[in-house]
Write an enzyme that holds these catalytic residues in place. Structure first.
Site, PDB file in Angstrom:
ATOM      1  N   ARG A   1       0.781  -1.150  -0.043  1.00 50.39           N
ATOM      2  CA  ARG A   1       0.078   0.157  -0.157  1.00 50.39           C
ATOM      3  C   ARG A   1       0.870   1.397  -0.038  1.00 50.39           C
ATOM      4  O   ARG A   1       1.359   1.921   1.168  1.00 50.39           O
ATOM      5  CB  ARG A   1      -1.007  -0.189   1.251  1.00 50.39           C
TER       6      ARG A   1
ATOM      7  N   LYS B   1       9.855 -17.524   9.105  1.00 51.71           N
ATOM      8  CA  LYS B   1      10.039 -18.792   9.596  1.00 51.71           C
ATOM      9  C   LYS B   1       9.539 -20.040   8.949  1.00 51.71           C
ATOM     10  O   LYS B   1       9.942 -20.939   8.820  1.00 51.71           O
ATOM     11  CB  LYS B   1       9.559 -18.917  11.176  1.00 51.71           C
TER      12      LYS B   1
ATOM     13  N   GLU C   1      18.318 -14.731  12.017  1.00 55.35           N
ATOM     14  CA  GLU C   1      18.270 -14.831  13.560  1.00 55.35           C
ATOM     15  C   GLU C   1      16.519 -14.555  14.132  1.00 55.35           C
ATOM     16  O   GLU C   1      15.944 -15.050  14.914  1.00 55.35           O
ATOM     17  CB  GLU C   1      18.929 -13.786  14.228  1.00 55.35           C
TER      18      GLU C   1
ATOM     19  N   VAL D   1      13.187 -16.928  14.660  1.00 56.97           N
ATOM     20  CA  VAL D   1      12.864 -17.866  15.923  1.00 56.97           C
ATOM     21  C   VAL D   1      13.254 -17.057  16.903  1.00 56.97           C
ATOM     22  O   VAL D   1      14.278 -16.639  17.215  1.00 56.97           O
ATOM     23  CB  VAL D   1      13.753 -19.054  15.880  1.00 56.97           C
TER      24      VAL D   1
ATOM     25  N   GLY E   1      12.202 -14.086  18.338  1.00 52.77           N
ATOM     26  CA  GLY E   1      12.245 -12.621  18.300  1.00 52.77           C
ATOM     27  C   GLY E   1      13.725 -12.327  18.604  1.00 52.77           C
ATOM     28  O   GLY E   1      14.686 -12.331  17.974  1.00 52.77           O
TER      29      GLY E   1
ATOM     30  N   GLY F   1      -3.685  -7.635  22.511  1.00 50.80           N
ATOM     31  CA  GLY F   1      -2.879  -7.718  21.306  1.00 50.80           C
ATOM     32  C   GLY F   1      -2.049  -8.563  21.128  1.00 50.80           C
ATOM     33  O   GLY F   1      -1.129  -8.566  20.298  1.00 50.80           O
TER      34      GLY F   1
ATOM     35  N   ASP G   1       3.086 -22.278  13.928  1.00 45.46           N
ATOM     36  CA  ASP G   1       4.136 -21.226  14.139  1.00 45.46           C
ATOM     37  C   ASP G   1       5.318 -21.760  14.981  1.00 45.46           C
ATOM     38  O   ASP G   1       6.448 -21.717  14.607  1.00 45.46           O
ATOM     39  CB  ASP G   1       3.683 -20.111  15.060  1.00 45.46           C
TER      40      ASP G   1
ATOM     41  N   LYS H   1       9.366 -23.183  13.746  1.00 44.04           N
ATOM     42  CA  LYS H   1      10.713 -22.855  14.506  1.00 44.04           C
ATOM     43  C   LYS H   1      11.252 -24.054  15.028  1.00 44.04           C
ATOM     44  O   LYS H   1      12.431 -23.971  14.872  1.00 44.04           O
ATOM     45  CB  LYS H   1      10.235 -22.056  15.633  1.00 44.04           C
TER      46      LYS H   1
ATOM     47  N   GLY I   1       7.231  -9.222  18.566  1.00 46.86           N
ATOM     48  CA  GLY I   1       6.695  -7.762  18.594  1.00 46.86           C
ATOM     49  C   GLY I   1       7.802  -7.063  17.638  1.00 46.86           C
ATOM     50  O   GLY I   1       8.991  -7.435  17.395  1.00 46.86           O
TER      51      GLY I   1
END
Length: 430
Positions: A49, A107, A131, A134, A136, A189, A203, A207, A306
């Site tokens: 976008r 991942k 890195e 997996v 964060g 969230g 997920d 990993k 995050g």
């Protein structure tokens, strides 16, 4: 000596993670220059976008033509944070073919096609670093493939999904049911509108495939990973766990067989003793427990998702790849020399906690014990509670294979005195 010509970086994706990568590249530009030995320049940002306002990013850098961006020929590093299989796979291989190294947080793609991506990077003499794919911000990939490269890793046991850990932690600490805890995670969230990838273990399985491949120098694909979600975990399961001095976590478990001849990779809920370090991992945090011959037991802990934590891992890779570019070198690529077979889940050996609904009458325990014995499954403890003709029988086994336990449960269901199997859960982390 400091090089004045900047290293050019193309950014694919400018969502939560991508925008934070761009921000850090701008605000920490001087520090990055000093650490790398040359300036880094954001040369283009590919988005879906283009009209969306992106604070701190020059609108002239924004494009919807990601293919043209990676084909430019003057790009030194491509940072891929768009996720998914396509177009990410094609964009990454195109970047290699046009002279760029790649830093990725993808991942799912790495778990499915990591071998092909590594081969493409090697063919063109470029780096592939990931890195951020997996756990964060937690430094994990590089310690496994570099710091522990001279050691023999035997087991990787971890909480690698913050959403599921938040939900299970809420169920444990407040007594909430699964749906109630999920609703709270969504409101805060921590959970996506569609949480399937997290709560069904997809997920974590991706990993696990990446971790197993690196730890055991063996190609492990997503399809090799046994996966079981945590949507069926109940408050009653947590009550049973507490009676055993345990809690429940969704774990990614990668193990080398005792004889060293094979490996396994699996994701499923499991009871772990409260004395185990992973039991104290709360909220949306991640932690990975590594066991190796020489180093012994190591634990890596921190925020697993995050924008800022993931961007931290991306920038760490970016610095390493840029340094390699300046020295005309590449970092470690795929190490799959061991080529160990990946054993099916039926061969995995662990302990089990089985809760049965049975008739409250004499001889039931003897019947149940006989079934376990006939299938070669040794019982560790039994607890029975009965009232008004019905009873609950909780059996904890010694270590047994998944196949033998499955046969045991099938036989138990055929007993007239067994009304149903309330729950089955593995016990890990001893």
């Amino acid at each position: 000596m400091m090089r004045t010509r900047p290293l050019k970086v193309a950014l694919l994706g400018c969502g939560v993670v991508g925008s934070e990568v761009a921000r850090i590249m701008t605000t920490h530009a001087d520090d990055l220059t000093a650490r790398i030995g040359a300036p880094v320049e954001l040369a283009g940002v590919a988005v879906r976008r283009p009209d969306k306002v992106r604070e701190g990013i020059d609108a002239a850098l924004v494009t919807t033509d990601a293919t043209a961006l990676v084909k430019r020929g003057d790009i030194d590093v491509v940072v891929e944070v768009i996720g998914g299989i396509e177009p990410a796979r094609t964009l990454i291989t195109t970047a290699f073919a046009h002279g760029a190294s790649v830093v990725s947080a993808n991942k799912a793609l790495l778990a499915q096609d990591g071998a092909a991506l590594h081969a493409a990077a090697e063919e063109h003499g470029r780096d592939l670093y990931y890195e951020a794919a997996v756990a964060g911000a937690i430094p994990l990939i590089r310690p496994l493939r570099e710091s522990l490269a001279g050691d023999k890793v035997n087991r990787v046991l971890g909480i690698v999904n913050g959403t599921t850990n938040f939900i299970l932690d809420a169920m444990d600490s407040t007594g909430a049911g699964y749906q109630e805890a999920l609703d709270e995670a969504t409101a805060l969230g921590y959970a996506e509108a569609d949480p399937t990838a997290d709560v069904e273990g997809f997920d974590a399985a991706a990993k696990a495939a990446i971790l197993a491949g690196i730890a055991f120098h063996t190609r492990v694909r997503l399809d090799d990973v046994y996966r079981e979600g945590m949507t069926e975990v109940t408050a009653a399961d947590f009550a049973s766990a507490k009676e055993m001095g345990c809690t429940i976590k969704l774990l990614a478990i990668c193990e080398r067989a005792a004889d060293g001849g094979s490996v396994t990779a699996r994701v499923h809920p499991a009871m772990i003793p409260l004395t185990h370090p992973l039991a104290s991992v709360r909220g949306a945090y991640n932690a990975v427990f590594v066991e190796s011959d020489a180093a012994g037991q190591l634990m890596f802990y921190g925020p697993g998702a995050g924008g800022s934590p993931t961007a931290s891992a991306v920038l760490g890779d970016l610095v390493a790849v840029c340094r390699n570019r300046l020295s005309n070198a590449t970092g470690p690529g795929e190490s799959a020399y061991a080529a160990l077979p990946v054993s099916p889940m039926g061969e995995v050996v662990t302990r089990y906690h089985i809760s049965l609904d049975v008739a409250d009458k004499p001889g039931v325990l003897a019947q149940v014990a006989t079934v376990f014995a006939e299938h070669g499954v040794s019982i560790d403890t039994v607890r029975q509670q009965g009232k008004d003709g019905e009873a609950s029988l909780v059996v904890v086994t010694h270590r047994a294979s998944d196949a033998s336990l499955t046969g045991t449960v099938e036989a138990l269901r055929k007993l007239d005195t067994v009304r149903g199997v309330a729950s089955i859960m593995r016990v890990e982390g001893e």
